[in-house]
Design a protein around this motif. Structure first.
Motif, PDB file in Angstrom:
ATOM      1  N   ALA A   4     -43.493 -24.005 -27.764  1.00 21.64           N
ATOM      2  CA  ALA A   4     -43.310 -25.382 -27.294  1.00 21.64           C
ATOM      3  C   ALA A   4     -42.659 -25.406 -25.917  1.00 21.64           C
ATOM      4  N   GLU A   5     -41.674 -24.559 -25.713  1.00 20.48           N
ATOM      5  CA  GLU A   5     -41.006 -24.506 -24.416  1.00 20.48           C
ATOM      6  C   GLU A   5     -41.971 -24.104 -23.309  1.00 20.48           C
ATOM      7  N   SER A   6     -42.883 -23.184 -23.625  1.00 21.28           N
ATOM      8  CA  SER A   6     -43.860 -22.752 -22.616  1.00 21.28           C
ATOM      9  C   SER A   6     -44.811 -23.888 -22.249  1.00 21.28           C
ATOM     10  N   LYS A   7     -45.189 -24.710 -23.206  1.00 19.67           N
ATOM     11  CA  LYS A   7     -46.084 -25.836 -22.933  1.00 19.67           C
ATOM     12  C   LYS A   7     -45.350 -26.969 -22.220  1.00 19.67           C
ATOM     13  N   MET A   8     -44.105 -27.207 -22.588  1.00 15.93           N
ATOM     14  CA  MET A   8     -43.320 -28.241 -21.928  1.00 15.93           C
ATOM     15  C   MET A   8     -43.095 -27.914 -20.455  1.00 15.93           C
ATOM     16  N   SER A   9     -42.984 -26.639 -20.151  1.00 13.91           N
ATOM     17  CA  SER A   9     -42.731 -26.227 -18.764  1.00 13.91           C
ATOM     18  C   SER A   9     -43.899 -26.542 -17.836  1.00 13.91           C
ATOM     19  N   VAL A  10     -45.076 -26.732 -18.393  1.00 20.75           N
ATOM     20  CA  VAL A  10     -46.259 -27.068 -17.580  1.00 20.75           C
ATOM     21  C   VAL A  10     -46.733 -28.496 -17.865  1.00 20.75           C
ATOM     22  N   GLY A  11     -45.879 -29.281 -18.514  1.00 26.17           N
ATOM     23  CA  GLY A  11     -46.186 -30.687 -18.746  1.00 26.17           C
ATOM     24  C   GLY A  11     -47.227 -30.945 -19.808  1.00 26.17           C
ATOM     25  N   ASP A  12     -47.346 -30.040 -20.768  1.00 23.41           N
ATOM     26  CA  ASP A  12     -48.359 -30.179 -21.814  1.00 23.41           C
ATOM     27  C   ASP A  12     -47.688 -30.432 -23.173  1.00 23.41           C
ATOM     28  N   SER A  13     -48.503 -30.679 -24.207  1.00 26.44           N
ATOM     29  CA  SER A  13     -47.973 -30.985 -25.538  1.00 26.44           C
ATOM     30  C   SER A  13     -48.774 -30.242 -26.602  1.00 26.44           C
ATOM     31  N   ILE A  14     -48.293 -30.279 -27.849  1.00 24.45           N
ATOM     32  CA  ILE A  14     -48.955 -29.560 -28.938  1.00 24.45           C
ATOM     33  C   ILE A  14     -49.020 -30.425 -30.196  1.00 24.45           C
ATOM     34  N   GLY A  15     -49.971 -30.081 -31.082  1.00 26.92           N
ATOM     35  CA  GLY A  15     -50.136 -30.790 -32.348  1.00 26.92           C
ATOM     36  C   GLY A  15     -49.799 -29.886 -33.519  1.00 26.92           C
ATOM     37  N   MET A  44     -44.140 -33.167 -28.863  1.00 23.44           N
ATOM     38  CA  MET A  44     -44.935 -32.986 -30.085  1.00 23.44           C
ATOM     39  C   MET A  44     -44.565 -34.107 -31.045  1.00 23.44           C
ATOM     40  N   ILE A  45     -45.531 -34.537 -31.840  1.00 21.12           N
ATOM     41  CA  ILE A  45     -45.323 -35.656 -32.740  1.00 21.12           C
ATOM     42  C   ILE A  45     -44.961 -35.198 -34.150  1.00 21.12           C
ATOM     43  N   VAL A  46     -45.387 -34.005 -34.512  1.00 23.87           N
ATOM     44  CA  VAL A  46     -45.285 -33.517 -35.890  1.00 23.87           C
ATOM     45  C   VAL A  46     -43.901 -33.664 -36.511  1.00 23.87           C
ATOM     46  N   ALA A  69     -43.602 -29.620 -41.947  1.00 17.40           N
ATOM     47  CA  ALA A  69     -44.566 -29.108 -40.981  1.00 17.40           C
ATOM     48  C   ALA A  69     -45.097 -27.767 -41.474  1.00 17.40           C
ATOM     49  N   LYS A  70     -46.369 -27.728 -41.776  1.00 17.46           N
ATOM     50  CA  LYS A  70     -47.008 -26.490 -42.226  1.00 17.46           C
ATOM     51  C   LYS A  70     -47.397 -25.614 -41.031  1.00 17.46           C
ATOM     52  N   GLU A  71     -47.735 -26.289 -39.947  1.00 22.24           N
ATOM     53  CA  GLU A  71     -48.228 -25.572 -38.770  1.00 22.24           C
ATOM     54  C   GLU A  71     -47.986 -26.418 -37.531  1.00 22.24           C
ATOM     55  N   ILE A  72     -47.536 -25.798 -36.450  1.00 12.71           N
ATOM     56  CA  ILE A  72     -47.380 -26.483 -35.163  1.00 12.71           C
ATOM     57  C   ILE A  72     -47.895 -25.550 -34.068  1.00 12.71           C
ATOM     58  N   GLY A  73     -48.773 -26.087 -33.230  1.00 13.47           N
ATOM     59  CA  GLY A  73     -49.306 -25.274 -32.139  1.00 13.47           C
ATOM     60  C   GLY A  73     -50.055 -24.045 -32.608  1.00 13.47           C
ATOM     61  N   LYS A 121     -34.395 -31.523 -27.863  1.00  9.20           N
ATOM     62  CA  LYS A 121     -35.180 -31.550 -26.631  1.00  9.20           C
ATOM     63  C   LYS A 121     -36.679 -31.561 -26.915  1.00  9.20           C
ATOM     64  N   PHE A 122     -37.032 -31.413 -28.202  1.00  6.72           N
ATOM     65  CA  PHE A 122     -38.442 -31.408 -28.573  1.00  6.72           C
ATOM     66  C   PHE A 122     -38.919 -32.784 -29.047  1.00  6.72           C
ATOM     67  N   THR A 123     -38.080 -33.811 -28.854  1.00 10.32           N
ATOM     68  CA  THR A 123     -38.477 -35.191 -29.121  1.00 10.32           C
ATOM     69  C   THR A 123     -38.190 -36.016 -27.877  1.00 10.32           C
ATOM     70  N   THR A 124     -38.672 -37.250 -27.857  1.00  6.58           N
ATOM     71  CA  THR A 124     -38.413 -38.120 -26.723  1.00  6.58           C
ATOM     72  C   THR A 124     -36.912 -38.263 -26.480  1.00  6.58           C
ATOM     73  N   PRO A 125     -36.485 -38.258 -25.214  1.00  6.75           N
ATOM     74  CA  PRO A 125     -35.059 -38.436 -24.916  1.00  6.75           C
ATOM     75  C   PRO A 125     -34.583 -39.872 -25.050  1.00  6.75           C
ATOM     76  N   ARG A 126     -35.502 -40.794 -25.390  1.00  5.71           N
ATOM     77  CA  ARG A 126     -35.078 -42.182 -25.595  1.00  5.71           C
ATOM     78  C   ARG A 126     -34.028 -42.226 -26.701  1.00  5.71           C
ATOM     79  N   LYS A 127     -32.869 -42.777 -26.404  1.00  7.56           N
ATOM     80  CA  LYS A 127     -31.761 -42.831 -27.367  1.00  7.56           C
ATOM     81  C   LYS A 127     -31.726 -44.199 -28.048  1.00  7.56           C
TER      82      LYS A 127
END
Length: 366
Positions: A194-205, A328-330, A156-160, A54-60
């Motif tokens: 990540a879930e907290s940011k997704m709930s408000v329509g935001d993203s992280i690096g 997130m893209i990482v 990934a060394k660091e996310i958000g 769920k942390f990537t695009t749902p495009r299958k």
């Protein structure tokens, strides 16, 4: 459109758009006799394909690779290798409304100004889906490096802003969580954030770290074809990457030369270093130590949170981006960093084969 070719001797040319018929790559300069099959390439493409959590695009998309040329009876022939991945679930209607305005953080505006025209369906060539060709070509480069005992590992060394604890570093854990983090506890913290940011329509690096072991000395050149400079260009060419540092990177600016210099010592009859602040490169040339660098990846610009922008009529408007996008893209960029590293190293290693006359003579007089 120029700029889709990478490398001098081991040369790759990517093609295709996010919502076109497909994407792919042509590899020129691969030696004959390398064992290669579609499964070798598919293994790497599966690491970047969408819809895995769920942390990537749902495009299958299956992102199934097809070898069109350059391989016969399971081995490369020395001729150009052409690889294709066909798009199957593109939904271009999701992007119809953005044809008339510029998405914040995207290449819409700059693409329009450069070409006077753009493929607005998912960003066209500016889409992260363009990296399919890079990863496919990188899979071949990694096979070549494996033959030489060279291994590339990114994570990934660091996310958000949540970083890994090196005391808890476990590379096997990287493949057990959705974030490609080699620290289980850090991954769990990222999940909650990540879930907290997704709930408000935001993203992280975040930050991707890459290590290369088994490198020989002498790879790279002291001026315009420096190993670290070429790595920087390769990694910075990945769409979402906004920063690159090797070794201690920007931290080196805060210390003295006495601390930053890597002192030489003899190790098992060979020249070695006590430390590796250089990240394995001195004067643009590999020093035989582990290559270590990091890439800063920006937050996904396609977010559903309300933003201000401008339309083609020059009007100020508010937008909420629709469509299927990575929060997130990482995580999916980790394998892309490995691929671009492999392409850079193979190209410079092949170039190095002509660096010394005695070795050229040794090769041809055998």
């Amino acid at each position: 459109m120029a700029g889709s070719v990478f490398g001098n001797i081991f040369k790759v040319s990517t093609w295709g758009e996010s919502h076109g018929e497909g994407l792919g790559v042509v590899i020129d300069g691969c030696p004959a006799g390398l064992p290669l099959c579609e499964e070798d390439i598919q293994e790497q493409l599966d690491r970047r394909k969408p819809g895995q959590s769920k942390f990537t695009t749902p495009r299958k998309e299956d992102d199934e690779v097809h070898i069109l040329s350059g391989v016969f009876e399971g081995k490369t022939t020395g001729t150009p290798i052409s690889l294709a991945v066909y798009n199957k679930t593109q939904r271009s209607a999701d992007y119809s409304e953005i044809a008339n305005y510029y998405r914040p953080g995207h290449a819409d505006y700059t693409f329009d100004k450069k070409f006077g025209f753009r493929d607005y369906r998912g960003g066209g060539r500016s889409s992260g889906r363009e990296t399919i060709g890079r990863v496919a070509a990188g899979a071949i480069a990694m096979k070549i490096l494996k033959e030489l005992g060279i291994n590339i590992t990114a994570y990934a060394k660091e996310i958000g802003g949540i970083g890994i604890d090196y005391d808890k570093f476990d590379i096997a854990e990287r493949d057990n969580n959705a974030f490609n983090m080699p620290d289980k506890e850090a991954a769990e913290k990222v999940k909650a954030f990540a879930e907290s940011k997704m709930s408000v329509g935001d993203s992280i690096g975040g930050v991707i770290e890459c290590r290369v072991t088994g490198m020989m000395t002498g790879i790279g050149n002291p001026t315009f074809e420096k190993l670290d400079a070429n790595l920087a260009k390769a990694i910075m060419s990945i769409g979402a990457v906004k920063g690159f540092e090797i070794g201690d990177g920007f931290e080196a600016a805060k210390v003295t030369g006495k601390y930053n210099n890597d002192e030489f010592v003899m190790k098992d009859g060979r020249v070695g270093k006590l430390t590796n602040h250089s990240g394995g490169v001195l004067g643009g040339i590999s020093d035989g130590d582990e290559l270590m660098f990091r890439a800063a990846v920006k937050p996904t610009p396609s977010i559903s949170a309300l933003q201000e922008t401008v339309n083609k009529q020059g009007e100020d408007i508010e937008v909420s981006i629709k469509g299927r996008h990575d929060p997130m893209i990482v995580p999916r960029a980790v394998v892309v960093v490995e691929a671009m590293t492999a392409l850079t190293l193979v190209d410079l290693i092949f170039d190095n084969m002509t660096a010394r006359m005695d070795r050229v003579k040794e090769f041809y007089r055998k």
